[in-house]
Design an enzyme around this catalytic site. Structure first.
Site: not given
Ligand code: G3H
Length: 247
Positions: A10-12, A92, A94, A162, A168, A207, A228-229
């Site tokens: 997920n590149w957000k 998600h 967020e 999640e 993150g 993470s 994610g990251g």
């Protein structure tokens, strides 16, 4: 039952046309590890270019629940499919926080994604305060009850657990906590979906890194990862794909 592992990035709100160059090595890793499903979900603006680049599965990070209409700034599931998306993340944390999405909206979005012929990755997870209060399992169960379409088939439905406090932050739950939550999710899915529940993949997200992917992917009922990251570069993402392939 054997479930194919899925490793989705997920590149957000990150990425650019130039960064799509990372997809070439990711696609090569996907081809080299055919026992694992691999996908990248870039921002809306990059979906078509990413899908046109090659054979890597491309997804989206959200979808509107309606097929079309007066919803300025929104994108529908059929539009995403036309752009080349094969799966869509919905609910998600967020978005649940920033856009105040409710379980009912997430449910409607998941149904729209499935109706458009794509896979819905429905995200659930507790906050740190909810975990500290001993309410993690109850919160996740309530989110599943409200967000998961009971008419979906296992092939079009994926759940991503999640924990919000792990996203993150570099922090992860213990392997035991992940195993307990994924088992509890599997039980709840069984109540909701009967026999279909056994085929639904449950991803862990929060993470996930090359350094912890192997131990997380080995946990019972962990059927892959939502990353994610560490999905932004092939250097970080490929070792996670390889860890899933070995698990
Ligand atoms: O969708 C992905 C998750 O929010 C995990 O993000 P992270 O891997 O950067 O912690």
């Amino acid at each position: 039952m054997t479930r194919r592992k899925l490793v989705a990035g997920n590149w957000k709100m990150h990425g650019s046309l130039a960064q799509l160059a990372e997809l070439d090595a990711i696609a090569a890793a996907a081809r080299a590890n055919p026992q694992v499903d691999v996908a990248i979900c870039p921002p809306f603006t990059l979906i078509a270019a990413a899908a046109a680049r090659g054979d890597l599965t491309i997804g989206a990070q959200d979808s509107h629940q309606n097929e079309k209409g007066a919803h300025t700034g929104c994108v529908s599931a059929p539009m995403l499919r036309e752009a080349g998306a094969k799966l869509v993340i919905v609910g998600h944390s967020e978005r649940r926080t920033d856009q105040r999405e409710s379980d009912a909206e997430v449910y409607a979005k998941a149904r729209a994604v499935i109706a458009a012929g794509m896979i819905a990755i429905v995200c659930v997870g507790e906050t740190e305060g909810e975990r500290d209060a001993g309410r993690a399992a109850e919160v996740v169960e309530r989110q599943l009850q409200g967000s998961i379409p009971a008419d979906g088939t296992a092939t079009q439905l994926v759940v991503a657990y999640e924990p919000v406090w792990a996203i993150g932050t570099g922090r992860t739950p213990t392997v035991g906590d992940v195993a307990a939550m994924h088992a509890s999710i599997r039980t709840k899915l069984g109540d909701m979906l009967d026999a279909e529940a056994e085929g639904v993949r449950i991803l862990y997200g929060g993470s996930v890194k090359p350094s912890n992917a192997a131990e997380l992917m080995a946990v019972n009922n962990v059927d892959g990862a939502l990353v994610g990251g560490a999905s932004l570069t092939a250097a970080d993402f490929v070792p996670i794909i390889e860890a899933a392939a070995r698990a």
